[in-house]
Design a protein around this motif. Sequence first.
Motif, PDB file in Angstrom:
ATOM      1  N   THR A   1      13.574  19.034  35.310  1.00 42.42           N
ATOM      2  CA  THR A   1      13.733  17.971  36.298  1.00 42.42           C
ATOM      3  C   THR A   1      12.772  18.039  37.470  1.00 42.42           C
ATOM      4  O   THR A   1      12.688  17.086  38.237  1.00 42.42           O
ATOM      5  CB  THR A   1      15.158  18.006  36.884  1.00 42.42           C
TER       6      THR A   1
ATOM      7  N   ASP B   1      20.684  10.008  27.493  1.00 45.42           N
ATOM      8  CA  ASP B   1      20.956  10.871  28.635  1.00 45.42           C
ATOM      9  C   ASP B   1      21.311  12.258  28.112  1.00 45.42           C
ATOM     10  O   ASP B   1      22.049  12.387  27.137  1.00 45.42           O
ATOM     11  CB  ASP B   1      22.132  10.345  29.462  1.00 45.42           C
TER      12      ASP B   1
ATOM     13  N   PRO C   1      24.597  14.766  34.367  1.00 46.56           N
ATOM     14  CA  PRO C   1      23.371  14.425  33.644  1.00 46.56           C
ATOM     15  C   PRO C   1      22.171  15.198  34.198  1.00 46.56           C
ATOM     16  O   PRO C   1      22.004  15.287  35.410  1.00 46.56           O
ATOM     17  CB  PRO C   1      23.210  12.923  33.879  1.00 46.56           C
TER      18      PRO C   1
ATOM     19  N   ILE D   1      23.340  15.469  29.033  1.00 43.29           N
ATOM     20  CA  ILE D   1      24.422  15.859  29.925  1.00 43.29           C
ATOM     21  C   ILE D   1      24.669  17.363  29.790  1.00 43.29           C
ATOM     22  O   ILE D   1      24.903  17.862  28.691  1.00 43.29           O
ATOM     23  CB  ILE D   1      25.735  15.118  29.580  1.00 43.29           C
TER      24      ILE D   1
ATOM     25  N   GLU E   1      17.193   4.702  24.661  1.00 38.49           N
ATOM     26  CA  GLU E   1      17.203   5.581  25.820  1.00 38.49           C
ATOM     27  C   GLU E   1      18.449   6.457  25.766  1.00 38.49           C
ATOM     28  O   GLU E   1      19.534   5.981  25.468  1.00 38.49           O
ATOM     29  CB  GLU E   1      17.184   4.773  27.115  1.00 38.49           C
TER      30      GLU E   1
ATOM     31  N   LYS F   1      18.902  14.801  32.461  1.00 43.72           N
ATOM     32  CA  LYS F   1      17.833  13.818  32.236  1.00 43.72           C
ATOM     33  C   LYS F   1      18.505  12.504  31.863  1.00 43.72           C
ATOM     34  O   LYS F   1      19.452  12.488  31.097  1.00 43.72           O
ATOM     35  CB  LYS F   1      16.913  14.251  31.089  1.00 43.72           C
ATOM     36  N   GLU F   2      17.996  11.389  32.389  1.00 48.08           N
ATOM     37  CA  GLU F   2      18.576  10.082  32.099  1.00 48.08           C
ATOM     38  C   GLU F   2      17.491   9.126  31.603  1.00 48.08           C
ATOM     39  O   GLU F   2      16.350   9.178  32.055  1.00 48.08           O
ATOM     40  CB  GLU F   2      19.250   9.495  33.339  1.00 48.08           C
ATOM     41  N   ALA F   3      17.884   8.267  30.674  1.00 49.49           N
ATOM     42  CA  ALA F   3      17.015   7.220  30.125  1.00 49.49           C
ATOM     43  C   ALA F   3      15.698   7.783  29.594  1.00 49.49           C
ATOM     44  O   ALA F   3      14.620   7.334  29.963  1.00 49.49           O
ATOM     45  CB  ALA F   3      16.769   6.131  31.163  1.00 49.49           C
TER      46      ALA F   3
END
Length: 133
Positions: free
Chosen positions: A89, A68, A106, A70, A66, A108-110
């Motif tokens: 997003t 992220d 961030p 940034i 996963e 998008k995460e994971a």
Amino acid sequence: MSSEKIAAIVESIETLNVLELVELKKTMEEKWGVTAAAPMMMGAMPMVAAAGGDAVAAAPVEEQTEFDVILQEVGANKIQVIKVVRELTSLGLKEAKDLVEAAPKPVKEAVSKEEADAAKAKLTEVGATAAIK
């Protein structure tokens, strides 16, 4: 300890070296059909030294799955970056603008490696600086 039997077992295990502990683990896994998995830890895993200090075994390194994305810097095309952030997003205009203005943040995460690479490419295409962690 809850009983003398358990205390005796723990004492005998404490005398084993690393190679013997590995053999014991394998034997227990085969006999009872279980696995002895280490719990997930944040950060680096420590090295384990043998009883005599002769051998050192490193913990296996897990592959990162996963990532992220940034947003580091906006660049000259702030409006285009806001549009890309909204696309990535599904944020509203105000939320995307706030995120862009608060960089580094961030976006998008994971997410998977492929999705992270695609998001970074879209951001850099409009002049922003992005990083994958």
